[in-house]
Each structure stands twice: as structure tokens, then as C-alpha cells.
Enzyme design. Structure first.
Site, mmCIF file in Angstrom:
data_model
loop_
_atom_site.group_PDB
_atom_site.id
_atom_site.type_symbol
_atom_site.label_atom_id
_atom_site.label_comp_id
_atom_site.label_asym_id
_atom_site.label_seq_id
_atom_site.Cartn_x
_atom_site.Cartn_y
_atom_site.Cartn_z
ATOM 1 N N CYS A 165 2.572 22.752 -18.817
ATOM 2 C CA CYS A 165 2.328 23.702 -19.912
ATOM 3 C C CYS A 165 0.842 23.819 -20.239
ATOM 4 O O CYS A 165 0.383 24.873 -20.682
ATOM 5 C CB CYS A 165 3.126 23.304 -21.146
ATOM 6 S SG CYS A 165 4.904 23.611 -20.949
ATOM 7 N N GLU B 61 5.963 25.617 -26.123
ATOM 8 C CA GLU B 61 4.730 26.381 -25.911
ATOM 9 C C GLU B 61 4.901 27.416 -24.809
ATOM 10 O O GLU B 61 4.365 28.522 -24.887
ATOM 11 C CB GLU B 61 3.531 25.464 -25.634
ATOM 12 C CG GLU B 61 3.652 24.581 -24.414
ATOM 13 C CD GLU B 61 4.334 23.247 -24.658
ATOM 14 O OE1 GLU B 61 3.872 22.253 -24.073
ATOM 15 O OE2 GLU B 61 5.337 23.181 -25.391
ATOM 16 N N CYS C 145 2.736 18.972 -21.913
ATOM 17 C CA CYS C 145 2.785 18.317 -20.604
ATOM 18 C C CYS C 145 1.726 18.966 -19.711
ATOM 19 O O CYS C 145 1.136 19.986 -20.076
ATOM 20 C CB CYS C 145 4.182 18.450 -19.997
ATOM 21 S SG CYS C 145 4.599 20.132 -19.466
ATOM 22 N N HIS D 77 9.835 24.575 -22.346
ATOM 23 C CA HIS D 77 9.146 23.911 -23.446
ATOM 24 C C HIS D 77 8.751 24.936 -24.512
ATOM 25 O O HIS D 77 8.633 26.132 -24.228
ATOM 26 C CB HIS D 77 7.919 23.174 -22.926
ATOM 27 C CG HIS D 77 8.267 21.982 -22.085
ATOM 28 N ND1 HIS D 77 7.320 21.193 -21.490
ATOM 29 C CD2 HIS D 77 9.470 21.442 -21.752
ATOM 30 C CE1 HIS D 77 7.921 20.218 -20.822
ATOM 31 N NE2 HIS D 77 9.223 20.347 -20.963
#
Length: 140
Positions: free
Chosen positions: A99, A70, A96, A68
Site C-alpha cells: 500500500c 488505504e 504495508c 486494505h
């Protein structure tokens, strides 16, 4: 419009632009980490370094090893001399739950995001952890 809101909007728009570099077809997400008004990292969702660029398999499903945005941005900081402690994360899609743990553990104190992810448990976790959450809608 406050000075802080102007900066938040500008950085979030930059994260949106950065997300366009992603090779993912289903969703392109961009992230910037800013500390003391300086961009210390950036990221977008995609496969790990050295892997093929497409994020989806032949059936259109996202490959399990796609990172992802981030996570990519936080990992870049981890490989540098910088620290996320006290920083702000600008991201085009709220994180999510996996993360959100990385965000909290990295020391990020503010999260500015554009769209809410369908599962808001990541946001709920960050709120519980004391991270300031700000949503700013952006035009596509």
C-alpha cells in the site's frame, strides 16, 4: 495544541470511526484522504464490491483478496474526478509495503497514522519517497 494538530486528531478519529464499518474480525482499519481541508475519499478494509463481507476464512485467516483501507480510499479517488496529489492520508494503522507504493504513486504528501504495523518497511519506503509521516496515538 496547534490548529493543524487539532485537525489531524479530528480526521484521525473520524478514520477510526470509519474503520468500525469493516467486517474484518482480526483488525478493523479506517482511512480518510483529505485535500484542502475537504474529505475527498474514505475507506476501510474489506472484500471487493460484490463479494461476501467476511474477511476471514473458516480457519480465521484473512482472505487473500481483502483490500486494505488505504487502497480502498485511493481506488475511490481514482474512479472520481478528484486527485490525491498533495493530499493527506489519515489511517488508523500504518501501511504495508504494498500500500505504501500506492500512496506514493497517488501523490499523497502527508501520512497521519495511529498505530504502527508490525512491518515498518512501508513507513521506511514512504519516508525515503519524501512523504511526511506523523504518528498520533488514539484511545481505543
Amino acid at each position: 495544541m496547534s490548529k493543524q494538530l487539532k485537525y489531524d486528531l479530528a480526521y484521525l478519529e473520524m478514520a477510526q470511526r470509519w474503520g468500525k464499518l469493516s467486517h474484518c474480525n482480526r483488525r478493523q482499519v479506517g482511512a480518510l484522504i483529505v485535500k484542502d481541508r475537504m474529505i475527498i475519499s474514505d475507506g476501510y478494509n474489506g472484500t471487493p464490491t460484490g463479494f461476501e463481507n467476511p474477511c476471514e476464512d473458516e480457519e480465521g485467516y484473512t482472505k487473500w483478496y481483502v483490500l486494505h483501507a488505504e487502497a480502498n480510499a485511493i481506488l475511490k479517488v481514482a474512479g472520481s474526478t478528484q486527485s490525491c496529489k498533495g493530499a493527506t492520508l489519515y489511517i488508523t494503522l500504518s501501511p504495508c509495503k504494498e500500500c505504501s507504493k500506492l500512496i506514493h504513486q497517488s501523490g499523497i504528501k502527508r501520512l497521519v497514522y495511529a498505530k504502527k504495523y508490525k512491518d515498518v518497511s512501508g513507513l521506511e519506503f514512504l519516508e525515503r519517497a519524501g512523504v511526511e509521516l506523523i504518528q498520533i496515538e488514539l484511545a481505543d
